[in-house]
Design a protein around this motif. Sequence first.
Motif, PDB file in Angstrom:
ATOM      1  N   ILE A  20       0.831  -1.198   0.000  1.00  0.00           N
ATOM      2  CA  ILE A  20       0.000   0.000   0.000  1.00  0.00           C
ATOM      3  C   ILE A  20       0.869   1.253   0.000  1.00  0.00           C
ATOM      4  O   ILE A  20       0.618   2.209  -0.738  1.00  0.00           O
ATOM      5  CB  ILE A  20      -0.933   0.017   1.223  1.00  0.00           C
ATOM      6  N   ALA A  21       1.904   1.252   0.836  1.00  0.00           N
ATOM      7  CA  ALA A  21       2.801   2.408   0.917  1.00  0.00           C
ATOM      8  C   ALA A  21       3.483   2.664  -0.425  1.00  0.00           C
ATOM      9  O   ALA A  21       3.616   3.813  -0.866  1.00  0.00           O
ATOM     10  CB  ALA A  21       3.837   2.185   2.008  1.00  0.00           C
ATOM     11  N   ALA A  22       3.908   1.602  -1.093  1.00  0.00           N
ATOM     12  CA  ALA A  22       4.560   1.746  -2.397  1.00  0.00           C
ATOM     13  C   ALA A  22       3.582   2.283  -3.431  1.00  0.00           C
ATOM     14  O   ALA A  22       3.923   3.156  -4.240  1.00  0.00           O
ATOM     15  CB  ALA A  22       5.118   0.399  -2.846  1.00  0.00           C
ATOM     16  N   ALA A  23       2.361   1.792  -3.411  1.00  0.00           N
ATOM     17  CA  ALA A  23       1.353   2.246  -4.361  1.00  0.00           C
ATOM     18  C   ALA A  23       1.024   3.718  -4.147  1.00  0.00           C
ATOM     19  O   ALA A  23       0.830   4.464  -5.116  1.00  0.00           O
ATOM     20  CB  ALA A  23       0.092   1.399  -4.207  1.00  0.00           C
ATOM     21  N   ILE A  24       0.962   4.148  -2.901  1.00  0.00           N
ATOM     22  CA  ILE A  24       0.693   5.559  -2.608  1.00  0.00           C
ATOM     23  C   ILE A  24       1.784   6.437  -3.214  1.00  0.00           C
ATOM     24  O   ILE A  24       1.513   7.463  -3.835  1.00  0.00           O
ATOM     25  CB  ILE A  24       0.592   5.786  -1.087  1.00  0.00           C
ATOM     26  N   ALA A  34      -0.882   6.858 -15.341  1.00  0.00           N
ATOM     27  CA  ALA A  34       0.458   6.615 -15.878  1.00  0.00           C
ATOM     28  C   ALA A  34       1.232   5.559 -15.096  1.00  0.00           C
ATOM     29  O   ALA A  34       2.221   5.017 -15.591  1.00  0.00           O
ATOM     30  CB  ALA A  34       1.253   7.922 -15.889  1.00  0.00           C
ATOM     31  N   ALA A  35       0.789   5.273 -13.897  1.00  0.00           N
ATOM     32  CA  ALA A  35       1.493   4.306 -13.047  1.00  0.00           C
ATOM     33  C   ALA A  35       1.176   2.876 -13.488  1.00  0.00           C
ATOM     34  O   ALA A  35       0.149   2.606 -14.109  1.00  0.00           O
ATOM     35  CB  ALA A  35       1.097   4.501 -11.594  1.00  0.00           C
ATOM     36  N   SER A  36       2.071   1.971 -13.148  1.00  0.00           N
ATOM     37  CA  SER A  36       1.851   0.564 -13.474  1.00  0.00           C
ATOM     38  C   SER A  36       2.135  -0.297 -12.246  1.00  0.00           C
ATOM     39  O   SER A  36       2.808   0.132 -11.305  1.00  0.00           O
ATOM     40  CB  SER A  36       2.786   0.127 -14.610  1.00  0.00           C
ATOM     41  N   LEU A  37       1.624  -1.506 -12.287  1.00  0.00           N
ATOM     42  CA  LEU A  37       1.901  -2.433 -11.188  1.00  0.00           C
ATOM     43  C   LEU A  37       3.381  -2.790 -11.151  1.00  0.00           C
ATOM     44  O   LEU A  37       3.916  -3.112 -10.092  1.00  0.00           O
ATOM     45  CB  LEU A  37       1.048  -3.696 -11.333  1.00  0.00           C
ATOM     46  N   GLN A  38       4.033  -2.703 -12.312  1.00  0.00           N
ATOM     47  CA  GLN A  38       5.475  -2.960 -12.330  1.00  0.00           C
ATOM     48  C   GLN A  38       6.212  -1.908 -11.503  1.00  0.00           C
ATOM     49  O   GLN A  38       7.176  -2.215 -10.802  1.00  0.00           O
ATOM     50  CB  GLN A  38       5.999  -2.953 -13.772  1.00  0.00           C
ATOM     51  N   ASP A  39       5.748  -0.654 -11.573  1.00  0.00           N
ATOM     52  CA  ASP A  39       6.345   0.411 -10.766  1.00  0.00           C
ATOM     53  C   ASP A  39       6.228   0.080  -9.283  1.00  0.00           C
ATOM     54  O   ASP A  39       7.165   0.285  -8.503  1.00  0.00           O
ATOM     55  CB  ASP A  39       5.641   1.748 -11.034  1.00  0.00           C
ATOM     56  N   VAL A  40       5.062  -0.401  -8.894  1.00  0.00           N
ATOM     57  CA  VAL A  40       4.827  -0.755  -7.493  1.00  0.00           C
ATOM     58  C   VAL A  40       5.710  -1.935  -7.095  1.00  0.00           C
ATOM     59  O   VAL A  40       6.347  -1.928  -6.037  1.00  0.00           O
ATOM     60  CB  VAL A  40       3.339  -1.104  -7.259  1.00  0.00           C
ATOM     61  N   ALA A  41       5.763  -2.942  -7.948  1.00  0.00           N
ATOM     62  CA  ALA A  41       6.571  -4.130  -7.667  1.00  0.00           C
ATOM     63  C   ALA A  41       8.045  -3.769  -7.504  1.00  0.00           C
ATOM     64  O   ALA A  41       8.742  -4.327  -6.652  1.00  0.00           O
ATOM     65  CB  ALA A  41       6.397  -5.153  -8.785  1.00  0.00           C
ATOM     66  N   ASP A  42       8.515  -2.829  -8.309  1.00  0.00           N
ATOM     67  CA  ASP A  42       9.921  -2.420  -8.236  1.00  0.00           C
ATOM     68  C   ASP A  42      10.254  -1.818  -6.875  1.00  0.00           C
ATOM     69  O   ASP A  42      11.335  -2.045  -6.321  1.00  0.00           O
ATOM     70  CB  ASP A  42      10.237  -1.407  -9.341  1.00  0.00           C
ATOM     71  N   ILE A  43       9.336  -1.026  -6.337  1.00  0.00           N
ATOM     72  CA  ILE A  43       9.577  -0.407  -5.028  1.00  0.00           C
ATOM     73  C   ILE A  43       9.538  -1.452  -3.921  1.00  0.00           C
ATOM     74  O   ILE A  43      10.372  -1.448  -3.003  1.00  0.00           O
ATOM     75  CB  ILE A  43       8.549   0.701  -4.750  1.00  0.00           C
ATOM     76  N   VAL A  46       9.665  -7.056  -5.469  1.00  0.00           N
ATOM     77  CA  VAL A  46       9.151  -8.382  -5.803  1.00  0.00           C
ATOM     78  C   VAL A  46       8.825  -8.420  -7.292  1.00  0.00           C
ATOM     79  O   VAL A  46       8.784  -7.389  -7.962  1.00  0.00           O
ATOM     80  CB  VAL A  46       7.870  -8.712  -4.998  1.00  0.00           C
ATOM     81  N   LEU A  47       8.583  -9.618  -7.797  1.00  0.00           N
ATOM     82  CA  LEU A  47       8.159  -9.748  -9.177  1.00  0.00           C
ATOM     83  C   LEU A  47       6.731  -9.241  -9.308  1.00  0.00           C
ATOM     84  O   LEU A  47       5.926  -9.350  -8.380  1.00  0.00           O
ATOM     85  CB  LEU A  47       8.237 -11.216  -9.615  1.00  0.00           C
ATOM     86  N   LYS A  48       6.401  -8.697 -10.461  1.00  0.00           N
ATOM     87  CA  LYS A  48       5.053  -8.162 -10.677  1.00  0.00           C
ATOM     88  C   LYS A  48       3.982  -9.213 -10.399  1.00  0.00           C
ATOM     89  O   LYS A  48       2.934  -8.916  -9.801  1.00  0.00           O
ATOM     90  CB  LYS A  48       4.934  -7.652 -12.116  1.00  0.00           C
ATOM     91  N   GLY A  49       4.252 -10.443 -10.806  1.00  0.00           N
ATOM     92  CA  GLY A  49       3.280 -11.510 -10.601  1.00  0.00           C
ATOM     93  C   GLY A  49       2.974 -11.768  -9.137  1.00  0.00           C
ATOM     94  O   GLY A  49       1.878 -12.218  -8.790  1.00  0.00           O
ATOM     95  N   SER A  50       3.936 -11.455  -8.274  1.00  0.00           N
ATOM     96  CA  SER A  50       3.741 -11.687  -6.847  1.00  0.00           C
ATOM     97  C   SER A  50       2.679 -10.763  -6.257  1.00  0.00           C
ATOM     98  O   SER A  50       2.081 -11.079  -5.223  1.00  0.00           O
ATOM     99  CB  SER A  50       5.058 -11.470  -6.091  1.00  0.00           C
ATOM    100  N   LEU A  51       2.449  -9.631  -6.900  1.00  0.00           N
ATOM    101  CA  LEU A  51       1.455  -8.683  -6.387  1.00  0.00           C
ATOM    102  C   LEU A  51       0.050  -9.283  -6.398  1.00  0.00           C
ATOM    103  O   LEU A  51      -0.800  -8.883  -5.599  1.00  0.00           O
ATOM    104  CB  LEU A  51       1.460  -7.398  -7.224  1.00  0.00           C
ATOM    105  N   TYR A  52      -0.171 -10.245  -7.296  1.00  0.00           N
ATOM    106  CA  TYR A  52      -1.513 -10.817  -7.403  1.00  0.00           C
ATOM    107  C   TYR A  52      -1.849 -11.758  -6.245  1.00  0.00           C
ATOM    108  O   TYR A  52      -2.973 -12.272  -6.168  1.00  0.00           O
ATOM    109  CB  TYR A  52      -1.665 -11.518  -8.750  1.00  0.00           C
ATOM    110  N   HIS A  53      -0.902 -11.956  -5.344  1.00  0.00           N
ATOM    111  CA  HIS A  53      -1.210 -12.658  -4.095  1.00  0.00           C
ATOM    112  C   HIS A  53      -2.034 -11.744  -3.185  1.00  0.00           C
ATOM    113  O   HIS A  53      -2.726 -12.215  -2.289  1.00  0.00           O
ATOM    114  CB  HIS A  53       0.072 -13.061  -3.370  1.00  0.00           C
ATOM    115  N   LYS A  58      -4.785  -3.270 -10.713  1.00  0.00           N
ATOM    116  CA  LYS A  58      -4.337  -1.948 -10.294  1.00  0.00           C
ATOM    117  C   LYS A  58      -5.489  -1.171  -9.668  1.00  0.00           C
ATOM    118  O   LYS A  58      -5.303  -0.454  -8.678  1.00  0.00           O
ATOM    119  CB  LYS A  58      -3.745  -1.187 -11.487  1.00  0.00           C
ATOM    120  N   GLU A  59      -6.673  -1.315 -10.237  1.00  0.00           N
ATOM    121  CA  GLU A  59      -7.831  -0.615  -9.692  1.00  0.00           C
ATOM    122  C   GLU A  59      -8.151  -1.110  -8.277  1.00  0.00           C
ATOM    123  O   GLU A  59      -8.557  -0.339  -7.411  1.00  0.00           O
ATOM    124  CB  GLU A  59      -9.056  -0.794 -10.590  1.00  0.00           C
ATOM    125  N   ASP A  60      -7.983  -2.394  -8.064  1.00  0.00           N
ATOM    126  CA  ASP A  60      -8.212  -2.966  -6.735  1.00  0.00           C
ATOM    127  C   ASP A  60      -7.272  -2.313  -5.728  1.00  0.00           C
ATOM    128  O   ASP A  60      -7.660  -2.017  -4.589  1.00  0.00           O
ATOM    129  CB  ASP A  60      -7.980  -4.478  -6.778  1.00  0.00           C
TER     130      ASP A  60
END
Length: 216
Positions: A20-24, A34-43, A46-53, A58-60
């Motif tokens: 949540i902190a990274a997404a903020i 303009a943001a992507s889940l890859q941007d969040v994963a980088d911060i 973790v791998l982008k796929g891991s975010l789906y745990h 992104k809207e969620d």
Amino acid sequence: MATKRKSAVSDRRNREPELIAAAITVFYEKGYAAASLQDVADIVGVLKGSLYHYISSKEDLLARICVESHAQAAGIMEEALASADDPLDQLRAYLQRIALWYLTNIERVSIYFNEGRWLTGERLSEVRAQGREFHAFIRTLIDKARTGDRVREDVDPRVATQLIIGSLNSVSTWYRPDGLYSPEEIATAFTDMSLASISGDVPAVLPRAAPSPQEE
């Protein structure tokens, strides 16, 4: 085997605040579109796929930020109601605390008001309902204070509520942490001026800032 699985689930949940902190940070700096889940994963690291745990999309993730933000604001409502019996004193407590929360959570507040429009369907409806709850809370306290003769009779609670909320919601667009006044000072000034506009009380005045070299 069961112990290992339980540990993995626990570790996964423990990373949710970090996510949540990274997404903020990402949504605030880049904007939701303009943001992507890859941007969040980088911060998060973790791998982008891991975010789906943790999330389904992104809207969620944006929805969770908004819901969590409202929950914190709702907690402040409850604290204000418990802090006093008189509605105007409750309003004072609420405005002071919510303004301070805004000022110390600029990124989160900015996302709620500027990026929440990207939500769709039930998520958007929920955020809009939260906004109505916010308005109703302040208006109800003004109504009660007016009935108790602590608010001027010529004050329209609907207009007063809109003016107070409009002023509060604009904080994230102009306040700078490295500015002349602390969050506590700004919160107090906002609260005093807001209440003075409906009750006639004389507001406290911030100390005059030293003139800039251009003004001397």
